[in-house]
Write an enzyme that holds these catalytic residues in place. Structure first.
Site, mmCIF file in Angstrom:
data_model
loop_
_atom_site.group_PDB
_atom_site.id
_atom_site.type_symbol
_atom_site.label_atom_id
_atom_site.label_comp_id
_atom_site.label_asym_id
_atom_site.label_seq_id
_atom_site.Cartn_x
_atom_site.Cartn_y
_atom_site.Cartn_z
ATOM 1 N N GLU A 178 8.528 -16.900 1.588
ATOM 2 C CA GLU A 178 8.931 -18.314 1.536
ATOM 3 C C GLU A 178 9.961 -18.609 0.449
ATOM 4 O OE1 GLU A 178 5.307 -20.602 1.291
ATOM 5 O OE2 GLU A 178 4.421 -19.619 3.051
ATOM 6 N N GLU A 227 1.334 -15.185 10.842
ATOM 7 C CA GLU A 227 0.273 -16.114 10.424
ATOM 8 C C GLU A 227 -0.032 -17.131 11.516
ATOM 9 O OE1 GLU A 227 1.074 -17.860 6.572
ATOM 10 O OE2 GLU A 227 1.918 -16.014 5.775
HETATM 11 O O1 G3I Z 1 -10.942 -18.427 -5.155
HETATM 12 C C1 G3I Z 1 -11.230 -19.786 -5.485
HETATM 13 C C2 G3I Z 1 -12.686 -19.967 -5.590
HETATM 14 O O2 G3I Z 1 -13.161 -19.193 -6.658
HETATM 15 C C3 G3I Z 1 -12.993 -21.458 -5.783
HETATM 16 O O3 G3I Z 1 -14.371 -21.640 -5.739
HETATM 17 C C4 G3I Z 1 -12.342 -22.304 -4.693
HETATM 18 C C5 G3I Z 1 -12.527 -23.791 -4.914
HETATM 19 O O4 G3I Z 1 -11.658 -24.521 -4.102
HETATM 20 O O5 G3I Z 1 -10.970 -22.041 -4.686
HETATM 21 C C6 G3I Z 1 -10.714 -20.679 -4.381
HETATM 22 O O6 G3I Z 1 -9.355 -20.416 -4.257
HETATM 23 C C7 G3I Z 1 -8.720 -20.987 -3.126
HETATM 24 C C8 G3I Z 1 -8.317 -19.859 -2.156
HETATM 25 O O7 G3I Z 1 -7.540 -20.415 -1.121
HETATM 26 C C9 G3I Z 1 -9.535 -19.159 -1.549
HETATM 27 O O8 G3I Z 1 -10.281 -20.067 -0.784
HETATM 28 C C10 G3I Z 1 -7.494 -21.696 -3.636
HETATM 29 O O9 G3I Z 1 -7.893 -22.823 -4.402
HETATM 30 C C11 G3I Z 1 -6.640 -22.154 -2.486
HETATM 31 O O10 G3I Z 1 -5.390 -22.646 -2.995
HETATM 32 C C12 G3I Z 1 -6.341 -20.960 -1.586
HETATM 33 O O11 G3I Z 1 -5.582 -21.432 -0.502
HETATM 34 C C13 G3I Z 1 -4.853 -20.441 0.200
HETATM 35 C C14 G3I Z 1 -3.361 -20.780 0.126
HETATM 36 O O12 G3I Z 1 -2.628 -19.883 0.937
HETATM 37 C C15 G3I Z 1 -2.841 -20.674 -1.294
HETATM 38 O O13 G3I Z 1 -2.950 -19.359 -1.775
HETATM 39 C C16 G3I Z 1 -5.327 -20.457 1.642
HETATM 40 O O14 G3I Z 1 -6.679 -19.975 1.694
HETATM 41 C C17 G3I Z 1 -4.437 -19.538 2.484
HETATM 42 O O15 G3I Z 1 -4.780 -19.679 3.842
HETATM 43 C C18 G3I Z 1 -2.981 -19.946 2.300
HETATM 44 O O16 G3I Z 1 -2.184 -19.033 3.034
HETATM 45 C C19 G3I Z 1 -0.778 -19.303 3.075
HETATM 46 C C20 G3I Z 1 -0.066 -17.981 3.084
HETATM 47 O O17 G3I Z 1 -0.447 -17.209 1.965
HETATM 48 C C21 G3I Z 1 1.453 -18.174 3.111
HETATM 49 N N1 G3I Z 1 1.844 -19.020 4.234
HETATM 50 C C22 G3I Z 1 1.146 -20.294 4.328
HETATM 51 C C23 G3I Z 1 -0.377 -20.098 4.346
HETATM 52 C C24 G3I Z 1 -1.095 -21.411 4.480
HETATM 53 O O18 G3I Z 1 -0.853 -22.223 3.356
#
Ligand code: G3I
Length: 401
Positions: free
Chosen positions: A192, A307
């Site tokens: 991205e 994705e």
């Molecule tokens: O790991 C912590 C956990 O310890 C905590 O309890 C919890 C509380 O909310 O948060 C957890 O982390 C979260 C993680 O997902 C695991 O669930 C993060 O806050 C959250 O920001 C993270 O979101 C991910 C996001 O990328 C940001 O990294 C999404 O699951 C994931 O589906 C999303 O994937 C992205 C791709 O990498 C790139 N393209 C877009 C796609 C969708 O946004």
């Protein structure tokens, strides 16, 4: 890599409509989409206990009827973004993955924020466990990702300067890609990095990487990745390039400009990832995307759908119509895209509707759970599963990577 020149078959609108009509009948319960033997959901999005033993393969969608088998018959790899703790703790999740996937990707476990608790430490537990699971089950693994403007750890922002950022980036890539060298199908090296609205002539997003490493951060990352793992297919991955809209077309052109410059400067790259987070209403998908894929092929790049999911947040309708709209979107998107032999891999962003990111970041205005994936919360294959499998079956190409 060189992609084949196998003849392709155009899918007619009539085929698509027939498929959609069948999908609607399935949704209405008039047609059985196969034996759905993994328990029953109540459409609430709440986790349901499977009715059968968790390791029981789902009749009608296993073996030669599985997604991975139908994909393989058409030269495709297919699979899901997965979560290591679910693979560890939920037998039905792991069984579904084993049964259906020929390739996996870590939804989060290989990002900087997951791997790098501090500047001097790495935590590879989940990433290692995922690779072990994949290898034990003869499933390939993609790495996601080595550079992204999101998920950068706080310590990095506090520590990095224009003097040390390049070294920090190179050392991260060398350590992570080096650890798994020879065992990863492909890496999303840069994720991205293009944002046309940020106004730069080269289309690069205004990000910490740009500010700290400089305008050549893409080159720095890809070269480090190749040094660390000469075998992995190095991928540039992005979203917002799928639709027939002017912002998406502008982004496609900016990415192609970057890819052509990379080729001209002999920067190592093997593939482009089209994320394919789709919408069941709104701008459609078509000629611009198909031209983009053809241009990538002419640059001798493979194309991965990295994705896939379909959000239906703008469809205010009963569940049967929502499901039909999602399934139709999958079919209409995949048919023309799969006709290009450069497309070799199709991954879905999650296994079951229960675990989709869409219920968090981009949820429906009515707060009802999204239904974007190929398995419902009780791991029954959804109407979209059959729409995707049918689209694989319709692909005229029978060999490939
Ligand atoms: O790991 C912590 C956990 O310890 C905590 O309890 C919890 C509380 O909310 O948060 C957890 O982390 C979260 C993680 O997902 C695991 O669930 C993060 O806050 C959250 O920001 C993270 O979101 C991910 C996001 O990328 C940001 O990294 C999404 O699951 C994931 O589906 C999303 O994937 C992205 C791709 O990498 C790139 N393209 C877009 C796609 C969708 O946004």
């Amino acid at each position: 890599m060189r992609v084949g020149t196998t003849a392709t078959r155009q899918i007619s609108r009539r085929d698509l409509l027939a498929n959609s009509a069948r999908a609607a009948l399935v949704a209405a319960g008039s047609v059985l989409p196969g034996s759905l033997s993994l328990g029953c959901g109540d459409h609430s999005g709440r986790p349901q206990l499977p009715a059968l033993a968790p390791e029981t393969p789902s009749k009608g969608v296993s073996g030669s009827a599985s997604l991975r088998a139908r994909a393989a018959a058409k030269g495709l790899l297919t699979g899901f973004a997965v979560v290591p703790s679910l693979l560890r703790n939920e037998p039905i999740y792991a069984a579904t993955v084993r049964e259906q996937a020929s390739i996996l990707v870590a939804e989060n476990a290989m990002k900087w924020e997951a791997l790098r608790p501090s500047e001097t430490t790495y935590n590879f537990d989940d990433a290692d466990a995922l690779l072990n699971f994949a290898e034990q089950n003869h499933i390939k693994l993609r790495g996601h990702n080595l550079l992204w403007h999101r998920g950068i750890p706080r310590w990095f922002i506090a520590t990095a300067t224009p003097v040390n950022a390049r070294k920090l980036l190179e050392s991260h890539i060398e350590t992570v890609a080096g650890r798994y060298a020879g065992r990863i199908h492909s890496w999303d090296v840069v994720n991205e990095a293009i944002q046309v609205s940020d106004g730069r002539p080269d289309g690069l997003r205004d990000s910490p990487w740009l500010r700290l490493v400089g305008g050549d951060f893409v080159e720095v990352a890809f070269k480090a990745a190749r040094r660390a793992d000469p075998q992995a297919l190095l991928t540039y991955n992005d979203y917002g390039i799928e639709a027939e809209s002017s912002p998406d077309e502008a982004k496609r052109q900016a990415i192609l400009l970057m890819l052509r410059r990379m080729r001209a400067r002999r920067i190592p790259i093997d593939a482009v990832g089209i994320q394919s987070h789709l919408t069941a209403s709104g701008p459609r998908y078509g000629a611009g995307l198909i031209r983009f894929i053809a241009s990538a092929r002419e640059l001798d790049l493979q194309v991965f759908l990295t994705e896939m999911d379909v959000n239906d947040r703008a469809v205010a309708a009963p569940i049967a119509q929502r499901d039909a709209a999602v399934a139709t979107t999958y079919a209409e998107y995949l048919d023309p895209v799969l006709a290009d032999p450069a497309v070799t891999t199709v991954l879905f962003w999650g296994v079951s509707d229960r675990d989709t990111w869409l219920n968090h970041e981009d949820s429906r205005p009515d707060r009802k759970p999204e239904r974007p994936l190929l398995f419902d919360p009780s791991f029954k294959p959804t109407q979209s599963f059959f729409a995707v499998r049918d689209a694989f079956d319709r692909r005229a190409i029978v060999h490939g990577k």
